[in-house]
Design a protein around this motif. Structure first.
Motif, PDB file in Angstrom:
ATOM      1  N   GLY A  11     -20.492 -13.805  33.082  1.00  0.00           N
ATOM      2  CA  GLY A  11     -21.279 -13.418  34.245  1.00  0.00           C
ATOM      3  C   GLY A  11     -20.946 -12.040  34.792  1.00  0.00           C
ATOM      4  N   SER A  12     -19.869 -11.441  34.335  1.00  0.00           N
ATOM      5  CA  SER A  12     -19.425 -10.147  34.873  1.00  0.00           C
ATOM      6  C   SER A  12     -19.939  -8.992  34.021  1.00  0.00           C
ATOM      7  CB  SER A  12     -17.889 -10.115  34.920  1.00  0.00           C
ATOM      8  OG  SER A  12     -17.424  -8.777  34.886  1.00  0.00           O
ATOM      9  N   PRO A  13     -20.731  -8.082  34.636  1.00  0.00           N
ATOM     10  CA  PRO A  13     -21.210  -6.924  33.876  1.00  0.00           C
ATOM     11  C   PRO A  13     -20.058  -6.068  33.356  1.00  0.00           C
ATOM     12  CG  PRO A  13     -21.662  -6.667  36.236  1.00  0.00           C
ATOM     13  CD  PRO A  13     -21.205  -8.071  36.027  1.00  0.00           C
ATOM     14  N   ASN A  14     -18.985  -5.967  34.146  1.00  0.00           N
ATOM     15  CA  ASN A  14     -17.855  -5.156  33.707  1.00  0.00           C
ATOM     16  C   ASN A  14     -17.076  -5.803  32.564  1.00  0.00           C
ATOM     17  OD1 ASN A  14     -18.315  -2.950  35.402  1.00  0.00           O
ATOM     18  ND2 ASN A  14     -17.372  -4.024  37.133  1.00  0.00           N
ATOM     19  N   LYS A  83     -28.470  -3.772  30.442  1.00  0.00           N
ATOM     20  CA  LYS A  83     -29.559  -3.902  31.398  1.00  0.00           C
ATOM     21  C   LYS A  83     -29.085  -4.860  32.496  1.00  0.00           C
ATOM     22  CE  LYS A  83     -33.556  -3.881  29.083  1.00  0.00           C
ATOM     23  NZ  LYS A  83     -34.629  -4.549  28.309  1.00  0.00           N
ATOM     24  N   TRP A  84     -29.229  -4.477  33.741  1.00  0.00           N
ATOM     25  CA  TRP A  84     -28.805  -5.360  34.828  1.00  0.00           C
ATOM     26  C   TRP A  84     -29.563  -6.685  34.738  1.00  0.00           C
ATOM     27  CZ3 TRP A  84     -24.701  -5.399  37.725  1.00  0.00           C
ATOM     28  CH2 TRP A  84     -24.634  -6.328  38.760  1.00  0.00           C
ATOM     29  N   ASN A  85     -28.834  -7.792  34.840  1.00  0.00           N
ATOM     30  CA  ASN A  85     -29.468  -9.105  34.755  1.00  0.00           C
ATOM     31  C   ASN A  85     -30.202  -9.418  36.068  1.00  0.00           C
ATOM     32  OD1 ASN A  85     -29.982 -11.953  34.734  1.00  0.00           O
ATOM     33  ND2 ASN A  85     -28.568 -12.090  32.996  1.00  0.00           N
ATOM     34  N   PRO A  86     -31.531  -9.547  36.003  1.00  0.00           N
ATOM     35  CA  PRO A  86     -32.303  -9.752  37.240  1.00  0.00           C
ATOM     36  C   PRO A  86     -32.040 -11.115  37.880  1.00  0.00           C
ATOM     37  CG  PRO A  86     -33.728  -9.958  35.323  1.00  0.00           C
ATOM     38  CD  PRO A  86     -32.385  -9.512  34.808  1.00  0.00           C
ATOM     39  N   HIS A 117     -24.873 -10.752  24.777  1.00  0.00           N
ATOM     40  CA  HIS A 117     -26.156 -10.092  24.496  1.00  0.00           C
ATOM     41  C   HIS A 117     -27.284 -10.670  25.374  1.00  0.00           C
ATOM     42  CE1 HIS A 117     -29.380  -8.251  22.085  1.00  0.00           C
ATOM     43  NE2 HIS A 117     -30.003  -9.400  22.252  1.00  0.00           N
ATOM     44  N   HIS A 118     -27.338 -11.999  25.430  1.00  0.00           N
ATOM     45  CA  HIS A 118     -28.409 -12.639  26.197  1.00  0.00           C
ATOM     46  C   HIS A 118     -28.188 -12.521  27.713  1.00  0.00           C
ATOM     47  CE1 HIS A 118     -30.420 -14.132  22.684  1.00  0.00           C
ATOM     48  NE2 HIS A 118     -29.327 -14.716  22.243  1.00  0.00           N
ATOM     49  N   MET A 119     -26.984 -12.136  28.115  1.00  0.00           N
ATOM     50  CA  MET A 119     -26.701 -11.972  29.547  1.00  0.00           C
ATOM     51  C   MET A 119     -26.934 -10.535  29.997  1.00  0.00           C
ATOM     52  SD  MET A 119     -25.627 -13.966  32.109  1.00  0.00           S
ATOM     53  CE  MET A 119     -24.351 -15.193  31.758  1.00  0.00           C
ATOM     54  N   TRP A 120     -26.573  -9.541  29.166  1.00  0.00           N
ATOM     55  CA  TRP A 120     -26.539  -8.152  29.641  1.00  0.00           C
ATOM     56  C   TRP A 120     -27.235  -7.119  28.755  1.00  0.00           C
ATOM     57  CZ3 TRP A 120     -25.620  -7.926  34.531  1.00  0.00           C
ATOM     58  CH2 TRP A 120     -24.738  -8.837  35.121  1.00  0.00           C
ATOM     59  N   ALA A 121     -27.717  -7.522  27.583  1.00  0.00           N
ATOM     60  CA  ALA A 121     -28.445  -6.551  26.752  1.00  0.00           C
ATOM     61  C   ALA A 121     -29.936  -6.879  26.809  1.00  0.00           C
ATOM     62  CB  ALA A 121     -27.932  -6.575  25.317  1.00  0.00           C
ATOM     63  N   GLU A 122     -30.249  -8.172  26.595  1.00  0.00           N
ATOM     64  CA  GLU A 122     -31.612  -8.657  26.838  1.00  0.00           C
ATOM     65  C   GLU A 122     -31.478  -9.809  27.816  1.00  0.00           C
ATOM     66  OE1 GLU A 122     -34.217  -9.111  23.430  1.00  0.00           O
ATOM     67  OE2 GLU A 122     -32.802  -7.994  22.184  1.00  0.00           O
ATOM     68  N   LYS A 124     -31.168 -12.766  30.434  1.00  0.00           N
ATOM     69  CA  LYS A 124     -31.935 -14.001  30.657  1.00  0.00           C
ATOM     70  C   LYS A 124     -31.235 -14.854  31.709  1.00  0.00           C
ATOM     71  CE  LYS A 124     -33.232 -14.038  25.777  1.00  0.00           C
ATOM     72  NZ  LYS A 124     -32.601 -12.721  25.485  1.00  0.00           N
ATOM     73  N   LYS A 125     -31.981 -15.851  32.191  1.00  0.00           N
ATOM     74  CA  LYS A 125     -31.431 -16.793  33.171  1.00  0.00           C
ATOM     75  C   LYS A 125     -30.704 -17.898  32.406  1.00  0.00           C
ATOM     76  CE  LYS A 125     -32.862 -19.575  37.184  1.00  0.00           C
ATOM     77  NZ  LYS A 125     -31.464 -19.636  37.607  1.00  0.00           N
TER      78      LYS A 125
END
Lengths: 210, 210
Positions: A11-14, A83-86, A117-122, A124-125
């Motif tokens: 869950g952490s972008p960093n 990409k920031w996760n919306p 990848h599915h959290m921060w590149a493409e 998703k929820k």
């Protein structure tokens, strides 16, 4: 070679950005970094800490500065896949349990790459079970096997034990790194991690005496 | 050479530690860093920010980590002259106004060295007028002249204007550095400051396009 650990939560972008830089460090020092899945929500409960998103809300200039730091990090490491996760913050309990399950059935690396990848590149929820199932399938992961295994008590307990142990060692957030006993926090801690590996290799002992 | 600025308040230990490292940067790049006195309490009011001492109180592990980071910084830069101020937090309104006054009468450098020394090397309760007077006298500063001048409206307004301008430029705490238009926060930002000076010298433009 010193033991180097990377404590992470998807869950952490960093943590994701650090994950992208870890291979450079592994190559430079010809070592393997040990990935340690922990539950950030658990760390926060155990330490009374909160996420920067919460604590910086309503503060002028600071969130903008943190965004600028992220942009500088992307530029410095030539990262194009962020990409920031919306849907942030995404509840990561299931995917972190999944990481422990993936370790047990020997697909840990593929799993970690796929979920990051599915959290921060493409993005998703991923706390939506259907979305998670579709994403796992797309990445060729054994969906049914993983989802069944991650619900077993042993997996749940292993994640909590690992999280508790991380806090016992001084963790209060992610990404956190250990070089032998020495703790480093944050994606900018990666520079210190490299310096510390250098020092330990030269002197055979950590700078904090660890 | 790029314009390099150091925004500080004497009350911040990390501003003091940065102050001790600034000469190394000045020497390495053969430039002068411009010191900009601002009132941290004013920055906090204008940005709704709070000091780490406040926000980290009650959080497990994080304060210990910040202490460890300070110890590492002291070791790295071989700093022997740092003692935690037992009266922290010290109200710095008078000594920051004094910095503006010292600029006007041409004793700024001596004043800055002296006040930082009395705050963090041989720490004192500098918001006590008698203590401040004694400390200034010990450092050979023109006590009466300074104390009179710093109470004039022009000095008070200059400090507030400088603080407001810092916030307008993106400041939310100290130490803050600017390399041309690019902002860097914290004593660890000093590494980025050096990299940025290098970049600006080579390319003639800041990395953020400033």
């Amino acid at each position: 070679m010193p033991k180097v650990e990377f404590l992470f939560d998807f869950g952490s972008p960093n943590a994701y950005l650090s994950h992208l830089v870890v291979p450079t460090i592994e190559k430079r020092f010809a070592l393997r970094v040990d990935y340690v899945p922990i539950l950030l929500g658990g760390v926060f409960k155990l330490t009374n800490n909160r996420s920067p998103a919460e604590t910086n809300a309503g503060i002028k200039n600071k969130p903008q500065y943190l965004r600028l730091e992220t942009e500088r990090f992307l530029r410095k490491h030539m990262i194009k896949t962020f990409k920031w996760n919306p849907f942030f913050p995404v509840n990561t309990l299931t995917v972190m349990r999944g990481a422990i399950a993936a370790q047990q059935i020997g697909i840990f690396e593929r799993y970690v790459d796929a979920i990051f990848h599915h959290m921060w590149a493409e993005p998703k929820k991923l706390d939506d079970p259907d979305v998670l199932r579709t994403a796992m399938t797309a990445s060729g992961l054994p969906v049914n096997g993983l989802l069944e295994l991650l619900q077993t008590p042993a997996i749940k307990e292993a994640l909590m034990a690992q999280t508790q142990r991380a806090v016992d060692r001084g963790t209060f957030g992610v990404p956190t790194f250990f070089v032998e006993g020495a703790i480093f926090f944050g994606k900018d801690g990666l520079r210190d991690v490299e310096e510390e590996i250098d020092r330990v290799r030269e002197k055979g002992i950590g700078s904090d005496g660890a």
